[in-house]
Design a protein around this motif. Structure first.
Motif, mmCIF file in Angstrom:
data_model
loop_
_atom_site.group_PDB
_atom_site.id
_atom_site.type_symbol
_atom_site.label_atom_id
_atom_site.label_comp_id
_atom_site.label_asym_id
_atom_site.label_seq_id
_atom_site.Cartn_x
_atom_site.Cartn_y
_atom_site.Cartn_z
ATOM 1 N N HIS A 150 -10.027 -20.441 -12.042
ATOM 2 C CA HIS A 150 -10.883 -21.516 -11.545
ATOM 3 C C HIS A 150 -11.863 -20.978 -10.503
ATOM 4 O O HIS A 150 -11.469 -20.291 -9.560
ATOM 5 C CB HIS A 150 -10.042 -22.634 -10.925
ATOM 6 C CG HIS A 150 -9.129 -23.299 -11.908
ATOM 7 N ND1 HIS A 150 -9.457 -24.473 -12.550
ATOM 8 C CD2 HIS A 150 -7.901 -22.941 -12.366
ATOM 9 C CE1 HIS A 150 -8.466 -24.818 -13.355
ATOM 10 N NE2 HIS A 150 -7.511 -23.911 -13.267
ATOM 11 N N LEU A 151 -13.127 -21.288 -10.691
ATOM 12 C CA LEU A 151 -14.149 -20.970 -9.698
ATOM 13 C C LEU A 151 -14.244 -22.140 -8.721
ATOM 14 O O LEU A 151 -14.469 -23.280 -9.122
ATOM 15 C CB LEU A 151 -15.502 -20.755 -10.376
ATOM 16 C CG LEU A 151 -16.700 -20.570 -9.436
ATOM 17 C CD1 LEU A 151 -16.562 -19.272 -8.645
ATOM 18 C CD2 LEU A 151 -18.012 -20.602 -10.218
ATOM 19 N N TRP A 152 -14.060 -21.841 -7.440
ATOM 20 C CA TRP A 152 -14.147 -22.870 -6.400
ATOM 21 C C TRP A 152 -15.478 -22.715 -5.662
ATOM 22 O O TRP A 152 -15.888 -21.597 -5.307
ATOM 23 C CB TRP A 152 -12.993 -22.738 -5.413
ATOM 24 C CG TRP A 152 -11.692 -23.285 -5.926
ATOM 25 C CD1 TRP A 152 -11.201 -23.211 -7.190
ATOM 26 C CD2 TRP A 152 -10.712 -23.992 -5.161
ATOM 27 N NE1 TRP A 152 -9.980 -23.827 -7.269
ATOM 28 C CE2 TRP A 152 -9.643 -24.315 -6.045
ATOM 29 C CE3 TRP A 152 -10.624 -24.377 -3.827
ATOM 30 C CZ2 TRP A 152 -8.521 -25.007 -5.617
ATOM 31 C CZ3 TRP A 152 -9.497 -25.064 -3.398
ATOM 32 C CH2 TRP A 152 -8.458 -25.383 -4.294
ATOM 33 N N LEU A 153 -16.146 -23.834 -5.436
ATOM 34 C CA LEU A 153 -17.434 -23.854 -4.746
ATOM 35 C C LEU A 153 -17.374 -24.847 -3.591
ATOM 36 O O LEU A 153 -16.985 -26.008 -3.790
ATOM 37 C CB LEU A 153 -18.556 -24.275 -5.705
ATOM 38 C CG LEU A 153 -18.754 -23.447 -6.978
ATOM 39 C CD1 LEU A 153 -19.768 -24.129 -7.881
ATOM 40 C CD2 LEU A 153 -19.194 -22.038 -6.631
ATOM 41 N N ARG A 154 -17.744 -24.392 -2.424
ATOM 42 C CA ARG A 154 -17.915 -25.328 -1.298
ATOM 43 C C ARG A 154 -19.386 -25.699 -1.264
ATOM 44 O O ARG A 154 -20.256 -24.831 -1.098
ATOM 45 C CB ARG A 154 -17.479 -24.696 0.020
ATOM 46 C CG ARG A 154 -17.562 -25.672 1.205
ATOM 47 C CD ARG A 154 -16.845 -25.103 2.422
ATOM 48 N NE ARG A 154 -16.971 -25.998 3.553
ATOM 49 C CZ ARG A 154 -17.787 -25.821 4.587
ATOM 50 N NH1 ARG A 154 -18.554 -24.733 4.616
ATOM 51 N NH2 ARG A 154 -17.834 -26.679 5.579
ATOM 52 N N ILE A 155 -19.654 -26.981 -1.447
ATOM 53 C CA ILE A 155 -21.035 -27.415 -1.624
ATOM 54 C C ILE A 155 -21.453 -28.397 -0.528
ATOM 55 O O ILE A 155 -20.619 -29.029 0.134
ATOM 56 C CB ILE A 155 -21.234 -28.061 -3.022
ATOM 57 C CG1 ILE A 155 -20.304 -29.283 -3.230
ATOM 58 C CG2 ILE A 155 -20.964 -27.027 -4.110
ATOM 59 C CD1 ILE A 155 -20.949 -30.611 -3.035
ATOM 60 N N GLU A 156 -22.755 -28.496 -0.346
ATOM 61 C CA GLU A 156 -23.348 -29.528 0.504
ATOM 62 C C GLU A 156 -24.291 -30.352 -0.358
ATOM 63 O O GLU A 156 -25.175 -29.805 -1.024
ATOM 64 C CB GLU A 156 -24.116 -28.917 1.670
ATOM 65 C CG GLU A 156 -24.758 -29.960 2.586
ATOM 66 C CD GLU A 156 -25.536 -29.336 3.731
ATOM 67 O OE1 GLU A 156 -24.887 -28.890 4.705
ATOM 68 O OE2 GLU A 156 -26.779 -29.264 3.633
ATOM 69 N N LYS A 157 -24.094 -31.654 -0.387
ATOM 70 C CA LYS A 157 -24.920 -32.527 -1.218
ATOM 71 C C LYS A 157 -25.614 -33.567 -0.349
ATOM 72 O O LYS A 157 -25.133 -33.922 0.736
ATOM 73 C CB LYS A 157 -24.083 -33.218 -2.300
ATOM 74 C CG LYS A 157 -23.011 -34.159 -1.780
ATOM 75 C CD LYS A 157 -22.238 -34.783 -2.931
ATOM 76 C CE LYS A 157 -21.199 -35.785 -2.422
ATOM 77 N NZ LYS A 157 -21.784 -36.945 -1.708
ATOM 78 N N ARG A 158 -26.734 -34.051 -0.854
ATOM 79 C CA ARG A 158 -27.538 -35.048 -0.146
ATOM 80 C C ARG A 158 -27.943 -36.137 -1.131
ATOM 81 O O ARG A 158 -28.470 -35.847 -2.194
ATOM 82 C CB ARG A 158 -28.788 -34.400 0.454
ATOM 83 C CG ARG A 158 -29.663 -35.325 1.293
ATOM 84 C CD ARG A 158 -30.894 -34.569 1.782
ATOM 85 N NE ARG A 158 -31.645 -35.312 2.779
ATOM 86 C CZ ARG A 158 -32.547 -36.242 2.505
ATOM 87 N NH1 ARG A 158 -32.828 -36.539 1.237
ATOM 88 N NH2 ARG A 158 -33.190 -36.871 3.476
ATOM 89 N N GLU A 159 -27.653 -37.389 -0.798
ATOM 90 C CA GLU A 159 -28.005 -38.543 -1.627
ATOM 91 C C GLU A 159 -27.504 -38.409 -3.068
ATOM 92 O O GLU A 159 -28.202 -38.710 -4.027
ATOM 93 C CB GLU A 159 -29.514 -38.783 -1.598
ATOM 94 C CG GLU A 159 -30.034 -39.212 -0.231
ATOM 95 C CD GLU A 159 -31.449 -39.731 -0.290
ATOM 96 O OE1 GLU A 159 -31.642 -40.934 -0.509
ATOM 97 O OE2 GLU A 159 -32.370 -38.902 -0.111
ATOM 98 N N GLN A 160 -26.284 -37.914 -3.188
ATOM 99 C CA GLN A 160 -25.600 -37.844 -4.480
ATOM 100 C C GLN A 160 -24.146 -38.242 -4.282
ATOM 101 O O GLN A 160 -23.560 -37.972 -3.223
ATOM 102 C CB GLN A 160 -25.640 -36.425 -5.056
ATOM 103 C CG GLN A 160 -27.009 -35.870 -5.342
ATOM 104 C CD GLN A 160 -26.899 -34.444 -5.839
ATOM 105 O OE1 GLN A 160 -26.712 -34.188 -7.012
ATOM 106 N NE2 GLN A 160 -27.006 -33.487 -4.928
#
Length: 351
Positions: free
Chosen positions: A42-52
Motif C-alpha cells: 500500500h502506498l500511503w500519502l499525506r495530503i493537504e486538500k482545499r475545498e474538497q
C-alpha cells in the motif's frame, strides 16, 4: 428541538459570529499514532486538500492509480470548505505509483506532503486526534466575554455533541432514519449505515442535553459508566465518592452516554444515571426499538471532551484565532457553539 449549552447559565447565550469566511479560516490536521513502515503493498500519502471532501480526493486518487475507490483507505472524513491534512492509502501491489501522480493531484487542488509504503490499508477511525486552527470573527469574537468563555471551556470541558453534519441539511437524515426504523431497518436501504448513525447520534445528543439541563453532565452519578480521558477505556460505578468527584473535576474521567444498541432495551432504571437512559426509550420508542432490531451493538461515548493544548490569540482585524486538538469522533462545531450563536445547530424537526 434544540440542545442545551454549558455556558448559558453563567455567561448567557453567545453572540453571532462566523468561522468560515474563507477556507483558510478552518484548518484541520489529522494525527496518527504511527507512520508508514517504508515497505508493503500500500502506498500511503499525506495530503493537504482545499475545498474538497475526502471522498472527492479518494475518487480522484483511485482514478489516477487505476484502482477502485474501495482500494483507497482513509481514517476520517474531513470538511470540504476548509484546508485539511490527512493520510490516504492506495493498494498498489507489485507496482510503483503512476508517473507524475503528485503533479496530477496538485492540478486538482491536492498537495502531497509525505509518502511511504505500508503493509496494510489505512482503516477508518484509527487516527488519534485532529488539530484545529480556526479564525472566529463577528460579534462573538469582539465580545468582552470571549476570553472568559474560552477559559471556562478549557477548565471545565466541552459538551461532546455530535455535530449538525451528522443529521443532514435541515435534519433530513434524521427524518429519513425515523421512517426507515419504523418500517424495519435493512442494510440495502442504508448501505453505509448513515441513517442508523444519525438516529443513534440524535439519541446521544438528547441525553447529553438532558443532563446539561439537570447540571450533571460533567459530574458522575450513581450507576454511571465513566470513560478515562484520552482513551476508550470505560468502567461502571455503583456509587460516587469524593475521589471520583475529584477526578471528574480534573477532567481525568468523564460520564458517558449510550450509542443506543441491542443491550439498551432492557436497561434497569434503578439508578440516577440509568433513569436518564430509560427516559430515551420512553421519549423515542420508534428510534430505540428500531435500532435494537437492526442489531446495532451498544457503545459508549463521553459526554464531555477536553480541549488538547488550547490557545486563543487576538487578531489585528478584530477576530480571534483558536487552536485546539480533539479526539477522533468529536466535532469542532461542538466547541464553536459555546462561543458563538451557531446557525448550523438550528433546532431539528420533531421525531
Amino acid at each position: 428541538m434544540s440542545w442545551a449549552r454549558c455556558l448559558d447559565a453563567t455567561l448567557g447565550p453567545p453572540r453571532p459570529g462566523d468561522y468560515r469566511a474563507a477556507p483558510e479560516d478552518f484548518f484541520v490536521d489529522e494525527a496518527l499514532d504511527f507512520a508508514p513502515e517504508g515497505h508493503g503493498e500500500h502506498l500511503w500519502l499525506r495530503i493537504e486538500k482545499r475545498e474538497q471532501t475526502t471522498l472527492d480526493v479518494v475518487r480522484a486518487l483511485a482514478r489516477l492509480c487505476g484502482v477502485t475507490p474501495r482500494e483507497v483507505g482513509y481514517s476520517g472524513m474531513k470538511d470540504r470548505f476548509a484546508i485539511t491534512r490527512q493520510w490516504l492509502s492506495v493498494h498498489l501491489p507489485g507496482r510503483d505509483a503512476p508517473e507524475a501522480l503528485e503533479e496530477r493531484l496538485a492540478a486538482l487542488g491536492t498537495r502531497v506532503l509525505e509518502r511511504g509504503r505500508h503493509p496494510r490499508k489505512l482503516k477508518r477511525g484509527v487516527h488519534r486526534s485532529n488539530r484545529f486552527t480556526l479564525r472566529l470573527t463577528g460579534e462573538a469574537a469582539a465580545a468582552d466575554d470571549v476570553a472568559a468563555r474560552w477559559q471556562a471551556l478549557c477548565a471545565g470541558g466541552v459538551p461532546n455533541y455530535f455535530g449538525p453534519q451528522r443529521f443532514g441539511a435541515g435534519g433530513r437524515n434524521l427524518a429519513r432514519a425515523r421512517a426507515l426504523l419504523a418500517r424495519g431497518w435493512r442494510k440495502r436501504d442504508d448501505r453505509q449505515g448513515m441513517l442508523l448513525s444519525s438516529a443513534r447520534s440524535f439519541l446521544f445528543n438528547e441525553l447529553l442535553s438532558a443532563r446539561l439541563q439537570a447540571d450533571c453532565w460533567a459530574t458522575p452519578l450513581a450507576g454511571d459508566t465513566l470513560m478515562l480521558d484520552g482513551t476508550q477505556s470505560v468502567f461502571a460505578v455503583e456509587q460516587v465518592d469524593a475521589e471520583l468527584e475529584r477526578r471528574a473535576a480534573e477532567l481525568d474521567v468523564h460520564p458517558t452516554g449510550p450509542l443506543w444498541g441491542t443491550e439498551d432495551g432492557a436497561a434497569d432504571a434503578a439508578t440516577p444515571a440509568q433513569r436518564f437512559e430509560a427516559q430515551l426509550a420512553r421519549d423515542y420508542p420508534v428510534l430505540c426499538a428500531g435500532i435494537e432490531q437492526a442489531g446495532a451493538k451498544t457503545g459508549r461515548r463521553a459526554l464531555r471532551l477536553r480541549l488538547g493544548t488550547p490557545a486563543l490569540a487576538p487578531l489585528d482585524d478584530g477576530g480571534v484565532r483558536l487552536e485546539f486538538s480533539l479526539p477522533r469522533g468529536s466535532f469542532a462545531t461542538a466547541v464553536l457553539r459555546e462561543l458563538m450563536d451557531h446557525p448550523d445547530f438550528a433546532p431539528l424537526p420533531a421525531v
